[in-house]
Design a protein around this motif. Structure first.
Motif, PDB file in Angstrom:
ATOM      1  N   VAL A 148       0.853  -1.181   0.000  1.00 16.58           N
ATOM      2  CA  VAL A 148       0.000   0.000   0.000  1.00 16.58           C
ATOM      3  C   VAL A 148       0.895   1.239   0.000  1.00 16.58           C
ATOM      4  N   ARG A 149       0.307   2.372  -0.392  1.00 20.47           N
ATOM      5  CA  ARG A 149       1.025   3.642  -0.437  1.00 20.47           C
ATOM      6  C   ARG A 149       0.501   4.522   0.710  1.00 20.47           C
ATOM      7  N   ARG A 150       1.358   4.812   1.666  1.00 19.02           N
ATOM      8  CA  ARG A 150       0.948   5.494   2.899  1.00 19.02           C
ATOM      9  C   ARG A 150       1.424   6.947   2.890  1.00 19.02           C
ATOM     10  N   THR A 151       0.480   7.863   3.125  1.00 12.13           N
ATOM     11  CA  THR A 151       0.819   9.287   3.188  1.00 12.13           C
ATOM     12  C   THR A 151       0.625   9.881   4.578  1.00 12.13           C
ATOM     13  N   LEU A 152      -0.068   9.198   5.448  1.00  3.64           N
ATOM     14  CA  LEU A 152      -0.276   9.678   6.812  1.00  3.64           C
ATOM     15  C   LEU A 152      -0.275   8.469   7.729  1.00  3.64           C
ATOM     16  N   PRO A 153       0.496   8.534   8.862  1.00  7.34           N
ATOM     17  CA  PRO A 153       1.244   9.686   9.366  1.00  7.34           C
ATOM     18  C   PRO A 153       2.606   9.842   8.693  1.00  7.34           C
ATOM     19  N   GLN A 154       3.165  11.042   8.832  1.00  5.37           N
ATOM     20  CA  GLN A 154       4.532  11.313   8.428  1.00  5.37           C
ATOM     21  C   GLN A 154       5.265  11.974   9.593  1.00  5.37           C
ATOM     22  N   ARG A 155       6.567  12.078   9.482  1.00  4.59           N
ATOM     23  CA  ARG A 155       7.347  12.614  10.594  1.00  4.59           C
ATOM     24  C   ARG A 155       6.907  14.016  10.988  1.00  4.59           C
ATOM     25  N   HIS A 156       6.587  14.829   9.994  1.00  8.12           N
ATOM     26  CA  HIS A 156       6.260  16.216  10.299  1.00  8.12           C
ATOM     27  C   HIS A 156       4.762  16.477  10.384  1.00  8.12           C
ATOM     28  N   ARG A 157       3.952  15.446  10.102  1.00 10.79           N
ATOM     29  CA  ARG A 157       2.494  15.613  10.227  1.00 10.79           C
ATOM     30  C   ARG A 157       1.865  14.271  10.568  1.00 10.79           C
ATOM     31  N   SER A 158       1.153  14.238  11.702  1.00  6.80           N
ATOM     32  CA  SER A 158       0.522  13.004  12.156  1.00  6.80           C
ATOM     33  C   SER A 158      -0.972  12.979  11.913  1.00  6.80           C
ATOM     34  N   LEU A 159      -1.616  14.145  11.902  1.00  8.21           N
ATOM     35  CA  LEU A 159      -3.073  14.178  11.792  1.00  8.21           C
ATOM     36  C   LEU A 159      -3.527  15.298  10.856  1.00  8.21           C
ATOM     37  N   ILE A 160      -4.670  15.077  10.234  1.00  6.22           N
ATOM     38  CA  ILE A 160      -5.429  16.114   9.542  1.00  6.22           C
ATOM     39  C   ILE A 160      -6.824  16.048  10.144  1.00  6.22           C
ATOM     40  N   GLY A 161      -7.164  17.022  10.992  1.00  7.76           N
ATOM     41  CA  GLY A 161      -8.330  16.833  11.844  1.00  7.76           C
ATOM     42  C   GLY A 161      -8.084  15.610  12.707  1.00  7.76           C
ATOM     43  N   ALA A 162      -9.076  14.720  12.779  1.00  8.62           N
ATOM     44  CA  ALA A 162      -8.891  13.456  13.512  1.00  8.62           C
ATOM     45  C   ALA A 162      -8.385  12.345  12.608  1.00  8.62           C
ATOM     46  N   TRP A 163      -8.247  12.599  11.300  1.00  6.08           N
ATOM     47  CA  TRP A 163      -7.711  11.590  10.388  1.00  6.08           C
ATOM     48  C   TRP A 163      -6.239  11.379  10.718  1.00  6.08           C
ATOM     49  N   CYS A 164      -5.862  10.132  11.003  1.00  2.33           N
ATOM     50  CA  CYS A 164      -4.488   9.881  11.463  1.00  2.33           C
ATOM     51  C   CYS A 164      -3.761   8.818  10.643  1.00  2.33           C
ATOM     52  N   PHE A 165      -4.413   8.282   9.620  1.00  2.00           N
ATOM     53  CA  PHE A 165      -3.804   7.172   8.871  1.00  2.00           C
ATOM     54  C   PHE A 165      -4.463   7.135   7.501  1.00  2.00           C
ATOM     55  N   VAL A 166      -3.663   7.204   6.438  1.00  2.47           N
ATOM     56  CA  VAL A 166      -4.188   7.183   5.067  1.00  2.47           C
ATOM     57  C   VAL A 166      -3.352   6.220   4.241  1.00  2.47           C
ATOM     58  N   ASP A 167      -3.960   5.119   3.828  1.00  2.78           N
ATOM     59  CA  ASP A 167      -3.354   4.153   2.903  1.00  2.78           C
ATOM     60  C   ASP A 167      -4.133   4.142   1.605  1.00  2.78           C
ATOM     61  N   HIS A 168      -3.416   4.120   0.488  1.00  6.46           N
ATOM     62  CA  HIS A 168      -4.009   4.056  -0.848  1.00  6.46           C
ATOM     63  C   HIS A 168      -3.439   2.819  -1.535  1.00  6.46           C
ATOM     64  N   TYR A 169      -4.288   1.983  -2.109  1.00  7.47           N
ATOM     65  CA  TYR A 169      -3.780   0.754  -2.709  1.00  7.47           C
ATOM     66  C   TYR A 169      -4.479   0.445  -4.034  1.00  7.47           C
ATOM     67  N   GLY A 170      -3.768  -0.299  -4.873  1.00 11.15           N
ATOM     68  CA  GLY A 170      -4.300  -0.733  -6.148  1.00 11.15           C
ATOM     69  C   GLY A 170      -4.170   0.344  -7.232  1.00 11.15           C
ATOM     70  N   PRO A 171      -4.749   0.033  -8.422  1.00 10.20           N
ATOM     71  CA  PRO A 171      -5.441  -1.226  -8.707  1.00 10.20           C
ATOM     72  C   PRO A 171      -4.480  -2.416  -8.783  1.00 10.20           C
ATOM     73  N   ASP A 172      -4.799  -3.460  -7.980  1.00  7.43           N
ATOM     74  CA  ASP A 172      -4.011  -4.688  -7.931  1.00  7.43           C
ATOM     75  C   ASP A 172      -4.817  -5.840  -8.510  1.00  7.43           C
ATOM     76  N   ARG A 173      -4.191  -6.599  -9.392  1.00 10.06           N
ATOM     77  CA  ARG A 173      -4.844  -7.805  -9.910  1.00 10.06           C
ATOM     78  C   ARG A 173      -4.706  -8.909  -8.866  1.00 10.06           C
ATOM     79  N   VAL A 174      -5.835  -9.324  -8.334  1.00 17.09           N
ATOM     80  CA  VAL A 174      -5.838 -10.279  -7.228  1.00 17.09           C
ATOM     81  C   VAL A 174      -5.174 -11.591  -7.618  1.00 17.09           C
ATOM     82  N   GLY A 175      -5.328 -12.000  -8.880  1.00 13.49           N
ATOM     83  CA  GLY A 175      -4.696 -13.234  -9.332  1.00 13.49           C
ATOM     84  C   GLY A 175      -3.181 -13.185  -9.250  1.00 13.49           C
ATOM     85  N   ASP A 176      -2.608 -11.972  -9.324  1.00 14.48           N
ATOM     86  CA  ASP A 176      -1.156 -11.821  -9.258  1.00 14.48           C
ATOM     87  C   ASP A 176      -0.668 -11.569  -7.834  1.00 14.48           C
TER      88      ASP A 176
END
Length: 312
Positions: A22-50
């Motif tokens: 997955v590609r993670r943008t939050l948290p980072q060293r210089h920023r942990s939260l945006i409002g109460a949002w504290c963790f952001v992962d972005h993933y895919g598109p992944d072919r499940v067969g692979d």
């Protein structure tokens, strides 16, 4: 106005070194939260067969809510309060961990391509020990010339979500046609984050690429997003959280010792004769409950040899 801060992603395994990436943008060293949002992962598109898709056996959480939002594919959610729900594109699964919960996330057998975002929301001290729970919501789209939105948390563009939050929050998917510039009225007290899924956009003139997260500080009454290519993005927001948290592995607490206690309780639930049990149904009951799925639970990693630091 303060400059837009573009947070770039780092690639990490989800659930172990052989798990999907997955590609993670939050948290980072210089920023942990945006409002109460504290963790952001972005993933895919992944072919499940692979890649094998997402197979997350039972694992614990405390002090947070998890928000699952998909762009493609489907995930089956099970948790220790008895919830069983499949989330599909345009739908929200929101799990409240509160004092403690465990759950599984597994891509469905009919999923060919998996694509989405996994988000965490920190619970304020006043309610972080609440009873665990689960909600599913499929927002109706709202549309205008060259744009479409699905508001899954809070209110935006005339649409509102009934889903329970413990601090003021905004969560919405936006789709913009090429060349469309949308000026959005926003809450002046909110910080905002724009996570780009596909396309190319400028947030208040600052260009971001797919998987980038643009941080917009509080103080604005409008937010202008311009699509240079057809684009899909998530708009997140909330007032500055105002509390320091300790976040480690799947737990959010307020002190190092609290996190140590949560880890010990989870390990006690999933071990027999000193070894991790080999089925999910063999997990002992306790703070985190039991998930009815025949997958060995995920053991907690070793704690670092230094005290965990507060994040703000």
């Amino acid at each position: 106005m303060t400059q837009i801060d573009v947070l770039t992603p780092r690639e990490v395994p989800l659930g172990g070194p052989r798990a999907m990436r997955v590609r993670r943008t939050l948290p980072q060293r210089h920023r942990s939260l945006i409002g109460a949002w504290c963790f952001v992962d972005h993933y895919g598109p992944d072919r499940v067969g692979d890649t094998g898709g997402m197979v997350l056996p039972a694992h614990p959480h405390t002090g947070l809510q998890t928000a699952s939002w998909l762009f493609g594919g489907a995930l089956e959610h099970r948790d220790s309060v008895g919830s069983l729900a499949t989330v599909r594109p345009g739908e929200l699964n929101l799990m409240t961990a509160g004092r403690g919960i465990s759950h599984t996330e597994v891509s469905t057998p009919d999923t060919d391509v998996l694509h989405g975002a996994q988000l965490w929301i920190a619970l304020p001290d006043a309610t972080r020990h609440c009873e665990p729970g689960f909600e599913h919501f499929a927002p109706r789209p709202v549309r205008g010339p060259g744009w479409e939105a699905r508001v899954f948390l809070g209110s935006l563009l005339g649409a509102s979500s009934p889903v329970t939050t413990h601090t003021p929050l905004l969560g919405a998917e936006l789709m913009l046609a090429t060349g469309r510039s949308l000026e959005i009225e926003v809450d002046e007290s909110f910080e905002h984050g724009v996570l780009l899924d596909v396309g190319l956009v400028a947030v208040e003139g600052e260009e971001i690429k797919p998987s980038d997260l643009a941080f917009v500080p509080a103080g604005r009454t409008t937010l202008t997003i311009t699509a240079h290519e057809e684009a899909r993005l998530l708009l997140l927001g909330g007032p500055p959280f105002g509390e320091a948290i300790v976040m480690w592995w799947n737990f959010i607490g307020r002190t190092h010792d609290e996190i140590v206690g949560y880890r010990d309780e989870w390990q006690q639930q999933i071990t027999a004769d000193g070894a991790v049990v080999d089925t999910g149904t063999a997990v002992a009951d306790g703070r985190f409950g039991v998930v009815d799925l025949d997958l060995a639970p995920i053991p907690a990693p070793e704690l670092p040899h230094v005290r965990l630091k507060l994040r703000r």
